[in-house]
Scaffold this motif. Structure first.
Motif, PDB file in Angstrom:
ATOM      1  N   PHE A   4       0.829  -1.210   0.000  1.00 30.66           N
ATOM      2  CA  PHE A   4       0.000   0.000   0.000  1.00 30.66           C
ATOM      3  C   PHE A   4       0.863   1.260   0.000  1.00 30.66           C
ATOM      4  CE2 PHE A   4      -2.493   3.273   2.346  1.00 30.66           C
ATOM      5  CZ  PHE A   4      -3.477   3.463   1.381  1.00 30.66           C
ATOM      6  N   ALA A   5       2.112   1.138   0.415  1.00 29.00           N
ATOM      7  CA  ALA A   5       3.007   2.291   0.427  1.00 29.00           C
ATOM      8  C   ALA A   5       3.221   2.850  -0.978  1.00 29.00           C
ATOM      9  CB  ALA A   5       4.349   1.904   1.040  1.00 29.00           C
ATOM     10  N   SER A   6       2.977   2.033  -2.006  1.00 27.94           N
ATOM     11  CA  SER A   6       3.170   2.473  -3.388  1.00 27.94           C
ATOM     12  C   SER A   6       1.886   3.008  -4.017  1.00 27.94           C
ATOM     13  CB  SER A   6       3.705   1.309  -4.237  1.00 27.94           C
ATOM     14  OG  SER A   6       4.937   0.845  -3.734  1.00 27.94           O
ATOM     15  N   ALA A   7       0.772   2.953  -3.283  1.00 29.77           N
ATOM     16  CA  ALA A   7      -0.501   3.449  -3.828  1.00 29.77           C
ATOM     17  C   ALA A   7      -0.474   4.970  -3.928  1.00 29.77           C
ATOM     18  CB  ALA A   7      -1.658   3.002  -2.948  1.00 29.77           C
ATOM     19  N   ARG A   8      -1.050   5.496  -5.015  1.00 30.55           N
ATOM     20  CA  ARG A   8      -1.054   6.941  -5.258  1.00 30.55           C
ATOM     21  C   ARG A   8      -2.389   7.542  -4.839  1.00 30.55           C
ATOM     22  NH1 ARG A   8       0.302   6.105 -11.409  1.00 30.55           N
ATOM     23  NH2 ARG A   8      -1.022   4.309 -10.893  1.00 30.55           N
ATOM     24  N   ALA A   9      -2.409   8.118  -3.652  1.00 32.34           N
ATOM     25  CA  ALA A   9      -3.648   8.683  -3.105  1.00 32.34           C
ATOM     26  C   ALA A   9      -3.896  10.079  -3.667  1.00 32.34           C
ATOM     27  CB  ALA A   9      -3.573   8.736  -1.585  1.00 32.34           C
ATOM     28  N   HIS A  10      -5.112  10.312  -4.159  1.00 27.28           N
ATOM     29  CA  HIS A  10      -5.565  11.630  -4.577  1.00 27.28           C
ATOM     30  C   HIS A  10      -6.619  12.055  -3.559  1.00 27.28           C
ATOM     31  CE1 HIS A  10      -3.900  11.423  -8.814  1.00 27.28           C
ATOM     32  NE2 HIS A  10      -3.765  10.183  -8.372  1.00 27.28           N
ATOM     33  N   VAL A  11      -6.323  13.071  -2.766  1.00 31.76           N
ATOM     34  CA  VAL A  11      -7.202  13.459  -1.660  1.00 31.76           C
ATOM     35  C   VAL A  11      -7.802  14.833  -1.930  1.00 31.76           C
ATOM     36  CG1 VAL A  11      -7.354  13.838   0.830  1.00 31.76           C
ATOM     37  CG2 VAL A  11      -5.766  12.123  -0.066  1.00 31.76           C
ATOM     38  N   VAL A  12      -9.121  14.937  -1.762  1.00 33.05           N
ATOM     39  CA  VAL A  12      -9.805  16.211  -1.984  1.00 33.05           C
ATOM     40  C   VAL A  12     -10.954  16.335  -0.996  1.00 33.05           C
ATOM     41  CG1 VAL A  12     -11.372  15.248  -3.724  1.00 33.05           C
ATOM     42  CG2 VAL A  12     -10.928  17.699  -3.701  1.00 33.05           C
ATOM     43  N   THR A  13     -11.168  17.548  -0.494  1.00 34.08           N
ATOM     44  CA  THR A  13     -12.324  17.834   0.350  1.00 34.08           C
ATOM     45  C   THR A  13     -13.384  18.504  -0.511  1.00 34.08           C
ATOM     46  OG1 THR A  13     -10.968  18.084   2.339  1.00 34.08           O
ATOM     47  CG2 THR A  13     -13.170  19.057   2.377  1.00 34.08           C
ATOM     48  N   LEU A  14     -14.537  17.858  -0.600  1.00 33.34           N
ATOM     49  CA  LEU A  14     -15.618  18.348  -1.455  1.00 33.34           C
ATOM     50  C   LEU A  14     -16.519  19.272  -0.655  1.00 33.34           C
ATOM     51  CD1 LEU A  14     -16.119  17.680  -4.434  1.00 33.34           C
ATOM     52  CD2 LEU A  14     -17.923  16.107  -3.711  1.00 33.34           C
ATOM     53  N   HIS A  15     -16.703  20.506  -1.147  1.00 33.65           N
ATOM     54  CA  HIS A  15     -17.515  21.520  -0.480  1.00 33.65           C
ATOM     55  C   HIS A  15     -18.891  21.636  -1.157  1.00 33.65           C
ATOM     56  CE1 HIS A  15     -14.240  23.364   2.004  1.00 33.65           C
ATOM     57  NE2 HIS A  15     -13.487  22.731   1.089  1.00 33.65           N
ATOM     58  N   PRO A  16     -19.879  22.172  -0.462  1.00 34.99           N
ATOM     59  CA  PRO A  16     -21.205  22.341  -1.064  1.00 34.99           C
ATOM     60  C   PRO A  16     -21.136  23.095  -2.388  1.00 34.99           C
ATOM     61  CG  PRO A  16     -21.310  22.768   1.289  1.00 34.99           C
ATOM     62  CD  PRO A  16     -19.855  22.612   0.945  1.00 34.99           C
ATOM     63  N   GLY A  17     -21.832  22.583  -3.382  1.00 35.86           N
ATOM     64  CA  GLY A  17     -21.847  23.200  -4.701  1.00 35.86           C
ATOM     65  C   GLY A  17     -20.812  22.632  -5.648  1.00 35.86           C
ATOM     66  N   GLN A  18     -19.882  21.851  -5.138  1.00 35.51           N
ATOM     67  CA  GLN A  18     -18.870  21.238  -6.005  1.00 35.51           C
ATOM     68  C   GLN A  18     -19.320  19.853  -6.454  1.00 35.51           C
ATOM     69  OE1 GLN A  18     -15.247  21.473  -3.565  1.00 35.51           O
ATOM     70  NE2 GLN A  18     -14.530  23.112  -4.906  1.00 35.51           N
ATOM     71  N   VAL A  19     -18.830  19.467  -7.627  1.00 31.71           N
ATOM     72  CA  VAL A  19     -19.145  18.156  -8.195  1.00 31.71           C
ATOM     73  C   VAL A  19     -17.847  17.408  -8.438  1.00 31.71           C
ATOM     74  CG1 VAL A  19     -20.126  16.937 -10.170  1.00 31.71           C
ATOM     75  CG2 VAL A  19     -21.285  18.952  -9.266  1.00 31.71           C
ATOM     76  N   LEU A  20     -17.806  16.169  -8.012  1.00 30.12           N
ATOM     77  CA  LEU A  20     -16.628  15.325  -8.207  1.00 30.12           C
ATOM     78  C   LEU A  20     -16.900  14.309  -9.302  1.00 30.12           C
ATOM     79  CD1 LEU A  20     -13.782  14.391  -7.161  1.00 30.12           C
ATOM     80  CD2 LEU A  20     -15.026  12.757  -5.724  1.00 30.12           C
ATOM     81  N   PHE A  21     -15.993  14.222 -10.269  1.00 32.44           N
ATOM     82  CA  PHE A  21     -16.059  13.179 -11.294  1.00 32.44           C
ATOM     83  C   PHE A  21     -15.105  12.065 -10.899  1.00 32.44           C
ATOM     84  CE2 PHE A  21     -16.185  10.796 -15.008  1.00 32.44           C
ATOM     85  CZ  PHE A  21     -14.929  10.703 -15.608  1.00 32.44           C
ATOM     86  N   VAL A  22     -15.636  10.862 -10.681  1.00 30.89           N
ATOM     87  CA  VAL A  22     -14.840   9.691 -10.312  1.00 30.89           C
ATOM     88  C   VAL A  22     -14.759   8.780 -11.532  1.00 30.89           C
ATOM     89  CG1 VAL A  22     -14.581   7.746  -8.738  1.00 30.89           C
ATOM     90  CG2 VAL A  22     -15.681   9.855  -7.947  1.00 30.89           C
ATOM     91  N   PRO A  23     -13.579   8.633 -12.143  1.00 29.37           N
ATOM     92  CA  PRO A  23     -13.462   7.788 -13.336  1.00 29.37           C
ATOM     93  C   PRO A  23     -13.785   6.331 -13.036  1.00 29.37           C
ATOM     94  CG  PRO A  23     -11.535   9.206 -13.072  1.00 29.37           C
ATOM     95  CD  PRO A  23     -12.308   9.282 -11.795  1.00 29.37           C
ATOM     96  N   ARG A  24     -14.032   5.597 -14.076  1.00 27.95           N
ATOM     97  CA  ARG A  24     -14.382   4.176 -13.961  1.00 27.95           C
ATOM     98  C   ARG A  24     -13.284   3.402 -13.228  1.00 27.95           C
ATOM     99  NH1 ARG A  24     -13.873  -0.698 -17.105  1.00 27.95           N
ATOM    100  NH2 ARG A  24     -15.789  -1.938 -17.004  1.00 27.95           N
ATOM    101  N   HIS A  25     -13.717   2.595 -12.276  1.00 24.74           N
ATOM    102  CA  HIS A  25     -12.862   1.674 -11.528  1.00 24.74           C
ATOM    103  C   HIS A  25     -11.809   2.365 -10.664  1.00 24.74           C
ATOM    104  CE1 HIS A  25     -13.767  -2.194 -14.061  1.00 24.74           C
ATOM    105  NE2 HIS A  25     -14.797  -1.762 -13.341  1.00 24.74           N
ATOM    106  N   TRP A  26     -12.011   3.655 -10.346  1.00 22.68           N
ATOM    107  CA  TRP A  26     -11.108   4.297  -9.385  1.00 22.68           C
ATOM    108  C   TRP A  26     -11.563   3.922  -7.973  1.00 22.68           C
ATOM    109  CZ3 TRP A  26      -7.667   8.934  -9.325  1.00 22.68           C
ATOM    110  CH2 TRP A  26      -6.925   9.027 -10.513  1.00 22.68           C
ATOM    111  N   TRP A  27     -10.610   3.535  -7.137  1.00 21.30           N
ATOM    112  CA  TRP A  27     -10.901   3.207  -5.751  1.00 21.30           C
ATOM    113  C   TRP A  27     -11.180   4.502  -4.975  1.00 21.30           C
ATOM    114  CZ3 TRP A  27     -10.785  -1.848  -3.835  1.00 21.30           C
ATOM    115  CH2 TRP A  27     -10.282  -2.816  -4.715  1.00 21.30           C
TER     116      TRP A  27
END
Length: 345
Positions: free
Chosen positions: A90-113
């Motif tokens: 897991f040390a090699s996993a590439r974490a993308h971290v974001v805090t989603l605020h009201p009014g924002q939309v997150l696009f999660v690509p296919r098969h992203w954990w």
């Protein structure tokens, strides 16, 4: 109302959406959705998302236990407090971290954990999963997964006494029924392959947040259809590309400190310790173990003898076997072999 029309999907409404309400500290385990890509609108409060690309699946120790039909693959790693000794990759996993605020939309690509946690007293969000052509093959993989899980976990065995079904599942289906589902899924997918439309999906490869989204129109000024296309054979374009803000890869300081140690992590508190911490090569930090070298060597020999005894009594459980057989890459390969086998008839 959630106006999915503003995102280029005029035929979507509440029937194609899911409402999520949570309290502070509520979270979902890290998982991978089986089908489609995902649009998430944050309505109230904030949520923090930890996302990992599908290419990092081998770092996330996937499992299908507890089993949930046609839904998710879980990670055995607690991504916010990982056990480095059990899950060193897991040390090699590439974490993308974001805090989603009201009014924002997150696009999660296919098969992203993704692992999601509520960080305010009350949070409200709405999402919609967007179907994709690759879902046809994914349904074959899900039918294959169900067949194997039900067959192996329904077999009489002392280690099959665990609660292997998610609460959403009532009871396992028969092997005959599962094989019938698998046959129909393969037949349907092969039938669509015989009449291809040369469609190429064009989807932004990284998770992204959109704050300002305009309604998508084609060159003739008309809105696109449900899938963002005028016809089934036109490329799928995510309609808010210019407004996407890429979610950056957050390099964890602990992961970076590993250097070239191959994922092995020292469990002591000394920053300059280079002693390995894997099971067969016990921790030998000079600061943690100031005893003389001969004494350390004798201790290590005794430890290795103990490890050898453990290896002699190694027991592989049904869940261990399923974690290997149902690894997403293995399932994908078996599905391909099923397609090839049918094409030869």
């Amino acid at each position: 109302d959630v106006m999915w029309t503003d995102f280029g999907f005029p035929d979507r409404d509440g029937r194609d959406s899911t409402l999520w309400i949570g309290t502070e500290g509520a979270n979902t385990p890290c998982h991978q959705d089986s089908y489609g890509c995902n649009l998430v609108l944050q309505v109230h409060g904030r949520k923090r998302w930890h996302l990992f690309p599908s290419e990092d699946t081998h770092c996330l120790y996937p499992t299908r236990i507890p089993y949930e039909e046609s839904s998710v693959v879980f990670s055995r790693v607690n991504v916010v407090n990982p056990d480095w000794n059990r899950f060193p990759a897991f040390a090699s996993a590439r974490a993308h971290v974001v805090t989603l605020h009201p009014g924002q939309v997150l696009f999660v690509p296919r098969h992203w954990w993704h692992y999601v946690e509520c960080i305010d007293p009350v949070t409200v969000s709405i999402n919609s999963w967007l179907e994709m052509d690759d879902d046809d093959e994914a349904r074959v993989g899900e039918a294959l997964t169900k067949t194997l899980v039900c067959a192996l976990k329904s077999a009489p065995s002392p280690d099959n006494s665990d609660n292997w079904l998610n609460p959403t599942e009532v009871e396992p289906t028969s092997h005959e029924t599962n094989l019938r589902y698998l046959s129909l899924a393969v037949q349907s997918c092969l039938g669509k392959r015989k009449y291809p439309c040369n469609e190429t999906l064009s989807v932004n490869p990284g998770a992204a947040v959109s704050s300002h989204v305009k309604r998508k129109r084609d060159t003739e000024g008309t809105t696109a259809n449900k899938m963002g296309r005028k016809s089934q054979c036109e490329p799928l374009q995510i309609p808010f590309g210019p407004n996407l803000i890429p979610v950056p890869w957050k390099l964890d300081k602990q992961s970076a400190s590993l250097g070239d140690k191959g994922g092995e992590r020292c469990s002591c508190k000394h920053s300059d310790c280079s002693a390995p911490s894997n099971k067969l090569e016990r921790h030998r930090c000079e600061k943690c173990n100031p005893s003389s070298a001969p004494e350390r060597d004798r201790t290590n020999e005794a430890v290795l003898e103990e490890d050898k005894k453990e290896v002699d009594t190694l027991i592989i459980t049904t869940n261990d076997l399923l974690d290997c057989l149902l690894h997403p890459q293995v399932v994908s390969l078996v599905a391909k072999l099923l397609f090839d086998k049918q094409d030869t008839f």
